[in-house]
Motif scaffolding. Structure first.
Motif, PDB file in Angstrom:
ATOM      1  N   HIS A 139       0.845  -1.213   0.000  1.00 48.55           N
ATOM      2  CA  HIS A 139       0.000   0.000   0.000  1.00 48.55           C
ATOM      3  C   HIS A 139       0.879   1.262   0.000  1.00 48.55           C
ATOM      4  O   HIS A 139       0.844   2.087   0.896  1.00 48.55           O
ATOM      5  CB  HIS A 139      -0.986   0.000   1.158  1.00 48.55           C
ATOM      6  CG  HIS A 139      -0.408  -0.141   2.536  1.00 48.55           C
ATOM      7  ND1 HIS A 139       0.844  -0.647   2.801  1.00 48.55           N
ATOM      8  CD2 HIS A 139      -0.936   0.174   3.750  1.00 48.55           C
ATOM      9  CE1 HIS A 139       1.050  -0.650   4.091  1.00 48.55           C
ATOM     10  NE2 HIS A 139      -0.017  -0.141   4.697  1.00 48.55           N
ATOM     11  N   ARG A 167      -8.606  -1.987   1.400  1.00 47.34           N
ATOM     12  CA  ARG A 167      -8.717  -1.424   2.753  1.00 47.34           C
ATOM     13  C   ARG A 167      -9.991  -1.847   3.464  1.00 47.34           C
ATOM     14  O   ARG A 167     -10.006  -2.013   4.670  1.00 47.34           O
ATOM     15  CB  ARG A 167      -8.631   0.108   2.664  1.00 47.34           C
ATOM     16  CG  ARG A 167      -7.251   0.624   2.290  1.00 47.34           C
ATOM     17  CD  ARG A 167      -7.310   1.986   1.642  1.00 47.34           C
ATOM     18  NE  ARG A 167      -7.984   1.919   0.337  1.00 47.34           N
ATOM     19  CZ  ARG A 167      -8.414   2.975  -0.330  1.00 47.34           C
ATOM     20  NH1 ARG A 167      -8.269   4.182   0.184  1.00 47.34           N
ATOM     21  NH2 ARG A 167      -9.000   2.832  -1.510  1.00 47.34           N
ATOM     22  N   GLY A 218      -1.821  -2.314  -3.622  1.00 45.00           N
ATOM     23  CA  GLY A 218      -2.638  -1.568  -2.675  1.00 45.00           C
ATOM     24  C   GLY A 218      -2.824  -0.123  -3.074  1.00 45.00           C
ATOM     25  O   GLY A 218      -2.429   0.295  -4.168  1.00 45.00           O
TER      26      GLY A 218
END
Length: 453
Positions: free
Chosen positions: A124, A195, A151
């Motif tokens: 991420h 997420r 991500g």
């Protein structure tokens, strides 16, 4: 021309119930594939003498933010709440593609050094389109087996982690998929690091899940950890959106309700537990036994080297001790005998190897020393003072060994560590990750000075 390597005369713990343990056994590798595991094999092959070694499948780390290697140990006392501010809102926005490359290269070599042959890279840090390219390059150059999980960006905590309305860019995910992962048969495969509810609004959650399934990507998501996500009811919300499925790995799961555990199990989902982080940073008790009790096969992961060690031995012991401590305390309080179902040392090795391969979606090619699987193999030096004399080889690995005992590492039949030394250009990787550390610290100081000017 066939290339053969013969690991000879080791104590083989195959993690394959049909083969079992061989107190003295050989493993034959042909063209990167395990060809045979037997008490004795004769073959025209390069011989690796495993006398005094315990031979196991490589460990599988099912969730690590590998990009954080340049900021290793920067947040030793952090809670999860601190991490969001000190790492995701402070360092992450400063990362260049070169920092990501250095982190992934050094972080993947760290894995290999510790006997981790398969990694799910929960990446991420895609602040620009160049960031994922750099991450994949680092993984590729290391030679590790990995699932690169694409991500979100991390340029603003408010934009990306609080009811975010910013979805992972579908066009760039498709670009990465077509450029690097046209086939799912390579050493590197691809996933999507999402997420989830609470961190994102429902339409973003639904869009990211739909994108992953359109592209045939496994999904990995953090759920039910700490004061924040523990209150989101993320599994229930995913169930309400019709998104639960066997293609999804749920990371942490420390505060799932009984109903949510059943939802995960009934949907065929998988679980990754990061025990040292969960204990140390306030996520909650590592739910290894809870997962098993609900018919799941939990795996282990490292999570963040900003705060915890990056090896699997630490995770095995943290999970083993935490779950047994919790059960022992409950039984003492209730004046009851401890149950026969308490975690065992052998279960922990299973969780760190074949379960990890299952969770990573790679059990058909790694996780056990099974003929036909790819040759991801680790040899532990059992003659070292912290291991010898060996009474129980499984206990020697799970409760005695550490990174210094990892003698030999093969991934896909390629030797990456021999006689206790990585064969990669570790000096270059160390130089790059050190330069990245220095640049990030300078950028952090400059940003702080600008903010107070």
């Amino acid at each position: 021309m066939t290339t053969r390597t013969l690991l000879r005369s080791g104590h083989v713990i195959s993690m394959d119930p049909g083969i079992g343990d061989l107190p003295q056994g050989d493993v034959l590798v042909e063209d990167g594939r395990i060809a045979a595991v037997q008490p004795e094999i004769s073959a025209d092959a390069e011989i690796l003498d495993m006398t005094g070694r315990i031979v196991i499948p490589g460990f599988v780390d099912t969730h690590r933010h590998t990009w954080e290697a340049p900021i290793r140990g920067v947040a030793p006392d952090a809670t999860l709440d601190d991490y969001f501010v000190d790492i995701l809102d402070t360092f992450a926005p400063l990362y260049t593609p070169q920092d990501v490359y250095a982190g992934n290269l050094a972080g993947a070599l760290e894995c290999l050094d510790a006997g981790i042959t398969t990694l799910v890279d929960w990446s991420h840090i895609n602040n620009t389109p160049e960031h994922p390219d750099a991450a994949i390059q680092g993984l590729s150059e290391s030679g590790i087996r990995a699932c690169y999980a694409y991500g979100s960006a991390n340029t603003s905590l408010a934009d990306y982690w609080f009811e975010s309305e910013v979805a992972i860019p579908a066009d760039d995910v498709r670009r990465i998929r077509s450029t690097y992962f046209a086939s799912d048969d390579g050493l590197l495969t691809m996933g999507l690091a999402t997420r989830g509810p609470g961190f994102c609004v429902d339409r973003v959650v639904a869009a990211e899940w739909a994108m992953a399934r359109e592209l045939g990507l496994p999904i990995t998501v953090h759920v039910a950890m700490g004061r924040l996500a523990g209150r989101f009811g993320m599994i229930g919300r995913l169930h309400g959106l019709g998104l639960l499925g066997p293609d999804t790995t749920y990371v942490h799961c420390c505060h799932l309700s009984e109903e949510e555990w059943r939802m995960v199990a009934d949907s065929g989902g998988t679980v990754s537990v990061a025990p040292q982080v969960e204990l140390q940073m306030g996520h909650g008790w590592p739910p290894v036994m809870q997962a098993i009790e609900h018919g799941l096969r939990p795996s282990l992961s490292i999570d963040v080297v900003t705060t915890v060690p990056g090896d699997m031995f630490t995770q095995i012991r943290a999970a083993f001790a935490a779950d047994r401590a919790r059960v022992n305390a409950d039984c003492w309080q209730a004046n009851l005998p401890v149950p026969a179902t308490m975690l065992t040392a052998r279960q922990m090795l299973e969780i760190a190897t074949v379960n990890g391969a299952h969770v990573a979606g790679l059990e058909d090619r790694t996780g056990s020393l099974t003929p036909g699987k790819r040759a991801d193999i680790v040899a532990i030096d059992a003659t070292a003072p912290n291991i010898a004399p060996v009474h129980d080889a499984v206990a020697a690995v799970t409760l005695c060994a550490d990174v210094s005992n990892v003698d030999t590492v093969l991934v896909d039949g390629v030797i990456h560590k021999r006689d206790g030394r990585l064969l990669a250009d570790t000096a270059r990787a160390l130089r790059l990750v050190t330069e990245s550390r220095d640049r990030l610290l300078a950028a952090k100081e400059a940003a702080a000075a600008k903010a107070t000017a």
